[in-house]
Design a protein around this motif. Structure first.
Motif, PDB file in Angstrom:
ATOM      1  N   VAL A  15       0.839  -1.180   0.017  1.00  0.00           N
ATOM      2  CA  VAL A  15       0.111  -0.012  -0.072  1.00  0.00           C
ATOM      3  C   VAL A  15       0.862   1.217   0.028  1.00  0.00           C
ATOM      4  CG1 VAL A  15      -1.694   1.365   1.304  1.00  0.00           C
ATOM      5  CG2 VAL A  15      -2.013  -1.004   1.064  1.00  0.00           C
ATOM      6  N   TYR A  16       2.017   1.257   1.012  1.00  0.00           N
ATOM      7  CA  TYR A  16       3.016   2.408   0.784  1.00  0.00           C
ATOM      8  C   TYR A  16       3.396   2.590  -0.757  1.00  0.00           C
ATOM      9  CZ  TYR A  16       3.223   2.817   5.770  1.00  0.00           C
ATOM     10  OH  TYR A  16       3.044   3.272   7.114  1.00  0.00           O
ATOM     11  N   ASP A  17       3.777   1.403  -1.378  1.00  0.00           N
ATOM     12  CA  ASP A  17       4.274   1.303  -2.676  1.00  0.00           C
ATOM     13  C   ASP A  17       3.124   2.055  -3.636  1.00  0.00           C
ATOM     14  OD1 ASP A  17       6.264   0.401  -4.972  1.00  0.00           O
ATOM     15  OD2 ASP A  17       4.302  -0.323  -5.409  1.00  0.00           O
ATOM     16  N   TYR A  18       1.900   1.729  -3.608  1.00  0.00           N
ATOM     17  CA  TYR A  18       0.818   2.411  -4.348  1.00  0.00           C
ATOM     18  C   TYR A  18       0.843   3.660  -4.215  1.00  0.00           C
ATOM     19  CZ  TYR A  18      -3.958   2.381  -6.267  1.00  0.00           C
ATOM     20  OH  TYR A  18      -5.039   2.721  -7.012  1.00  0.00           O
ATOM     21  N   LEU A  49      -2.896  11.624   1.814  1.00  0.00           N
ATOM     22  CA  LEU A  49      -3.840  10.418   1.419  1.00  0.00           C
ATOM     23  C   LEU A  49      -3.662   9.593   2.172  1.00  0.00           C
ATOM     24  CD1 LEU A  49      -5.706   9.434  -0.802  1.00  0.00           C
ATOM     25  CD2 LEU A  49      -3.715   9.263  -2.116  1.00  0.00           C
ATOM     26  N   LEU A  50      -2.379   9.095   2.946  1.00  0.00           N
ATOM     27  CA  LEU A  50      -2.193   7.943   3.881  1.00  0.00           C
ATOM     28  C   LEU A  50      -3.132   8.207   5.129  1.00  0.00           C
ATOM     29  CD1 LEU A  50      -0.779   5.589   5.262  1.00  0.00           C
ATOM     30  CD2 LEU A  50       1.149   7.191   5.929  1.00  0.00           C
ATOM     31  N   ARG A  51      -2.999   9.468   5.690  1.00  0.00           N
ATOM     32  CA  ARG A  51      -3.921   9.582   6.765  1.00  0.00           C
ATOM     33  C   ARG A  51      -5.458   9.522   6.621  1.00  0.00           C
ATOM     34  NH1 ARG A  51      -0.681  12.049  10.893  1.00  0.00           N
ATOM     35  NH2 ARG A  51      -2.854  12.759  12.099  1.00  0.00           N
ATOM     36  N   VAL A  52      -6.000   9.785   5.595  1.00  0.00           N
ATOM     37  CA  VAL A  52      -7.305   9.697   5.166  1.00  0.00           C
ATOM     38  C   VAL A  52      -7.666   8.436   4.890  1.00  0.00           C
ATOM     39  CG1 VAL A  52      -7.577  12.379   4.530  1.00  0.00           C
ATOM     40  CG2 VAL A  52      -7.313  10.564   2.968  1.00  0.00           C
ATOM     41  N   ALA A  53      -6.745   7.653   4.364  1.00  0.00           N
ATOM     42  CA  ALA A  53      -6.863   6.196   3.901  1.00  0.00           C
ATOM     43  C   ALA A  53      -7.246   5.470   5.257  1.00  0.00           C
ATOM     44  CB  ALA A  53      -5.756   5.591   3.153  1.00  0.00           C
ATOM     45  N   ARG A  54      -6.244   5.765   6.387  1.00  0.00           N
ATOM     46  CA  ARG A  54      -6.327   5.012   7.502  1.00  0.00           C
ATOM     47  C   ARG A  54      -7.763   5.244   8.333  1.00  0.00           C
ATOM     48  NH1 ARG A  54      -0.032   5.832   9.658  1.00  0.00           N
ATOM     49  NH2 ARG A  54       0.281   3.525   9.904  1.00  0.00           N
ATOM     50  N   ALA A  55      -8.225   6.535   8.296  1.00  0.00           N
ATOM     51  CA  ALA A  55      -9.336   6.988   8.882  1.00  0.00           C
ATOM     52  C   ALA A  55     -10.625   6.209   7.990  1.00  0.00           C
ATOM     53  CB  ALA A  55      -9.670   8.467   8.970  1.00  0.00           C
ATOM     54  N   HIS A  56     -10.346   6.270   6.696  1.00  0.00           N
ATOM     55  CA  HIS A  56     -11.524   5.508   6.083  1.00  0.00           C
ATOM     56  C   HIS A  56     -11.444   3.874   6.352  1.00  0.00           C
ATOM     57  CE1 HIS A  56     -13.225   3.525   2.251  1.00  0.00           C
ATOM     58  NE2 HIS A  56     -13.725   4.904   2.119  1.00  0.00           N
ATOM     59  N   ALA A  57     -10.466   3.142   6.556  1.00  0.00           N
ATOM     60  CA  ALA A  57     -10.388   2.142   6.817  1.00  0.00           C
ATOM     61  C   ALA A  57     -11.123   1.904   8.304  1.00  0.00           C
ATOM     62  CB  ALA A  57      -8.836   1.464   6.983  1.00  0.00           C
ATOM     63  N   ARG A  89     -12.311  -1.850   9.532  1.00  0.00           N
ATOM     64  CA  ARG A  89     -10.817  -2.559   9.520  1.00  0.00           C
ATOM     65  C   ARG A  89      -9.727  -1.994  10.444  1.00  0.00           C
ATOM     66  NH1 ARG A  89      -9.757  -1.521   5.042  1.00  0.00           N
ATOM     67  NH2 ARG A  89     -11.800  -0.529   4.027  1.00  0.00           N
ATOM     68  N   ASP A  90      -8.863  -2.518  10.633  1.00  0.00           N
ATOM     69  CA  ASP A  90      -7.503  -2.018  11.183  1.00  0.00           C
ATOM     70  C   ASP A  90      -6.499  -2.101  10.490  1.00  0.00           C
ATOM     71  OD1 ASP A  90      -7.282  -5.034  11.341  1.00  0.00           O
ATOM     72  OD2 ASP A  90      -6.723  -5.004  13.595  1.00  0.00           O
ATOM     73  N   PHE A  91      -6.787  -2.250   9.183  1.00  0.00           N
ATOM     74  CA  PHE A  91      -5.831  -2.381   8.223  1.00  0.00           C
ATOM     75  C   PHE A  91      -6.227  -1.682   6.787  1.00  0.00           C
ATOM     76  CE2 PHE A  91      -8.212  -6.086   7.693  1.00  0.00           C
ATOM     77  CZ  PHE A  91      -8.527  -6.111   6.238  1.00  0.00           C
ATOM     78  N   VAL A  92      -5.221  -1.153   6.242  1.00  0.00           N
ATOM     79  CA  VAL A  92      -5.505  -0.224   4.934  1.00  0.00           C
ATOM     80  C   VAL A  92      -5.451  -1.007   3.792  1.00  0.00           C
ATOM     81  CG1 VAL A  92      -4.916   1.802   3.779  1.00  0.00           C
ATOM     82  CG2 VAL A  92      -5.088   2.052   6.180  1.00  0.00           C
ATOM     83  N   THR A  93      -6.495  -0.929   2.915  1.00  0.00           N
ATOM     84  CA  THR A  93      -6.360  -1.621   1.435  1.00  0.00           C
ATOM     85  C   THR A  93      -6.114  -0.610   0.396  1.00  0.00           C
ATOM     86  OG1 THR A  93      -8.854  -1.458   1.278  1.00  0.00           O
ATOM     87  CG2 THR A  93      -7.933  -3.318   2.504  1.00  0.00           C
ATOM     88  N   PRO A  94      -5.877  -0.994  -0.930  1.00  0.00           N
ATOM     89  CA  PRO A  94      -5.803  -0.113  -1.983  1.00  0.00           C
ATOM     90  C   PRO A  94      -7.233   0.664  -2.185  1.00  0.00           C
ATOM     91  CG  PRO A  94      -4.619  -1.952  -2.543  1.00  0.00           C
ATOM     92  CD  PRO A  94      -5.222  -2.217  -1.107  1.00  0.00           C
ATOM     93  N   HIS A  95      -8.295  -0.079  -1.901  1.00  0.00           N
ATOM     94  CA  HIS A  95      -9.629   0.540  -1.904  1.00  0.00           C
ATOM     95  C   HIS A  95      -9.827   1.772  -0.973  1.00  0.00           C
ATOM     96  CE1 HIS A  95     -13.761   1.130  -2.160  1.00  0.00           C
ATOM     97  NE2 HIS A  95     -14.028   1.175  -0.677  1.00  0.00           N
ATOM     98  N   ASP A  96      -9.253   1.681   0.061  1.00  0.00           N
ATOM     99  CA  ASP A  96      -9.234   2.853   1.072  1.00  0.00           C
ATOM    100  C   ASP A  96      -8.435   4.138   0.223  1.00  0.00           C
ATOM    101  OD1 ASP A  96     -10.679   1.693   3.399  1.00  0.00           O
ATOM    102  OD2 ASP A  96      -8.750   0.750   3.537  1.00  0.00           O
ATOM    103  N   VAL A  97      -7.469   3.709  -0.355  1.00  0.00           N
ATOM    104  CA  VAL A  97      -6.779   4.840  -0.865  1.00  0.00           C
ATOM    105  C   VAL A  97      -7.453   5.403  -2.118  1.00  0.00           C
ATOM    106  CG1 VAL A  97      -4.659   5.478  -2.337  1.00  0.00           C
ATOM    107  CG2 VAL A  97      -4.526   3.797  -0.376  1.00  0.00           C
ATOM    108  N   LYS A  98      -7.879   4.704  -2.843  1.00  0.00           N
ATOM    109  CA  LYS A  98      -8.581   5.155  -4.355  1.00  0.00           C
ATOM    110  C   LYS A  98     -10.079   5.677  -3.864  1.00  0.00           C
ATOM    111  CE  LYS A  98      -8.995   2.421  -7.775  1.00  0.00           C
ATOM    112  NZ  LYS A  98      -9.185   1.003  -8.674  1.00  0.00           N
ATOM    113  N   ALA A  99     -10.724   5.342  -2.917  1.00  0.00           N
ATOM    114  CA  ALA A  99     -11.907   5.974  -2.457  1.00  0.00           C
ATOM    115  C   ALA A  99     -11.764   7.471  -2.238  1.00  0.00           C
ATOM    116  CB  ALA A  99     -12.459   5.264  -1.113  1.00  0.00           C
ATOM    117  N   LEU A 100     -10.652   7.940  -1.764  1.00  0.00           N
ATOM    118  CA  LEU A 100     -10.614   9.605  -1.592  1.00  0.00           C
ATOM    119  C   LEU A 100      -9.631  10.217  -2.247  1.00  0.00           C
ATOM    120  CD1 LEU A 100     -11.308   9.207   2.470  1.00  0.00           C
ATOM    121  CD2 LEU A 100     -12.777   9.962   0.703  1.00  0.00           C
ATOM    122  N   ALA A 101      -8.874   9.342  -3.088  1.00  0.00           N
ATOM    123  CA  ALA A 101      -7.621   9.900  -3.825  1.00  0.00           C
ATOM    124  C   ALA A 101      -7.981  11.293  -4.591  1.00  0.00           C
ATOM    125  CB  ALA A 101      -7.237   8.863  -4.859  1.00  0.00           C
TER     126      ALA A 101
END
Length: 326
Positions: free
Chosen positions: A234-237, A263-271, A276-288
């Protein structure tokens, strides 16, 4: 004599985080009709300790978002109406000489609130706009060489009229980059607008927003969101997404490393809001788009051609491979 230390409270379970998130959103939605996605996005921004830029035409409820959110969270809020004659000290506060004590005393401005509504921010001069730069980045205000911290949670919600409207000053790149997310409210759908008219027909507002939490509980939610696990894929993405915005033809300035952190911080909040207690690429894409698009500046030729930052980010999302798994 043996001294005992009090154990720190246990971390907030992610299921409780999701429950509180839903309760807060339900309360705010009592006032913001038909815009649950906008409400959730604003709440995610706050829980990511970010700042929100709301850009839209007048009369669609931009101001109501900040007020309703503050009431639901049980925190104080302050409103600053930005006008051409507004001074920086009207935002931050000023030191006044007390003749009785023969000392200067600091009188804090409206920026010393948990939620600060900077209404029509682009109607003030660039000098006054810049009064928010320090507090948005460092959570403090420096006046006469003395730093005054602001309370937590803290979020600036700035409303902005379209730059084509009369009497507006475009926000500089450095200030735009301070805003974690940008969104538009848009007009309500037919059913929601009918409900707005019904509640206003007799001079009444929508059902009142109820306070469902407090500042301490919000602090627990912020800490819980920051604990969401992020794997190397996810970091790489994240890095590949932000870097790709800098190489698209027609882009004058792409997303900065600060944009990647946001983007990392909002992806964590979205997860966490998703339970969920882990971030997926979907969390990143949802708010990118909301996090990156306003940071992408186009060349004059690209703007004339009708392209926008949103178009660039959507194209990058479509062309960047998504990692498998967590």
């Amino acid at each position: 004599m043996t001294l005992t230390t009090q154990a720190p409270p246990p971390p907030l379970p992610v299921a409780e985080f999701a429950h509180r998130f839903t309760a807060i959103g339900d309360s705010v939605a009592q006032d913001i009709k038909g815009k649950r996605e906008v409400v959730n996005t604003a709440l995610i921004c706050l829980l990511a300790e970010g700042h929100l830029l709301v850009e839209d035409v007048p009369g669609v409820g931009k101001t109501s978002i900040a007020r309703a959110l503050a009431v639901a969270l049980g925190v104080n809020w302050g409103r600053i109406q930005f006008t051409p004659d507004l001074l920086p000290s009207d935002v931050t506060g000023v030191s006044i000489f007390n003749q009785r004590t023969q000392e200067f005393q600091f009188r804090p401005g409206p920026v010393f609130s948990s939620i600060v509504l900077a209404d029509e921010i682009n109607r003030a001069s660039p000098k006054t706009q810049s009064a928010l730069l320090e507090v948005m980045e460092e959570r403090q205000v420096t006046v006469d060489g003395v730093a005054y911290p602001v309370r937590r949670p803290f979020m600036v919600v700035a409303t902005q009229n379209p730059v084509e409207m009369d009497g507006t000053y475009a926000l500089p790149e450095a200030q735009i980059d301070r805003f974690t997310m940008r969104l538009t409210v848009g007009y309500p759908d037919h059913t929601a607008e009918m409900e707005v008219l019904r509640t206003q027909a007799n001079g009444h507002r929508a059902r009142p927003v109820h306070t469902v939490t407090d500042a301490a509980a919000v602090g627990e939610m912020i800490a819980a969101a920051q604990r969401a696990h992020v794997g190397d894929p996810v970091y790489d993405y994240l890095v590949r997404l932000t870097a790709a915005t800098r190489t698209v033809p027609g882009v004058r300035l792409g997303a900065s490393p600060r944009a990647g952190i946001a983007l990392l911080r909002v992806a964590r909040a979205h997860a966490a809001a998703s339970g969920r207690d882990f971030v997926t690429p979907h969390d990143v894409k949802a708010l990118a788009v909301q996090v990156l698009a306003h940071r992408v500046l186009l060349t004059a030729e690209a703007q004339v051609g009708g392209r926008s930052g949103e178009d660039v980010v959507r194209a990058v999302l479509a062309s960047t491979p998504v990692p498998d798994g967590r």
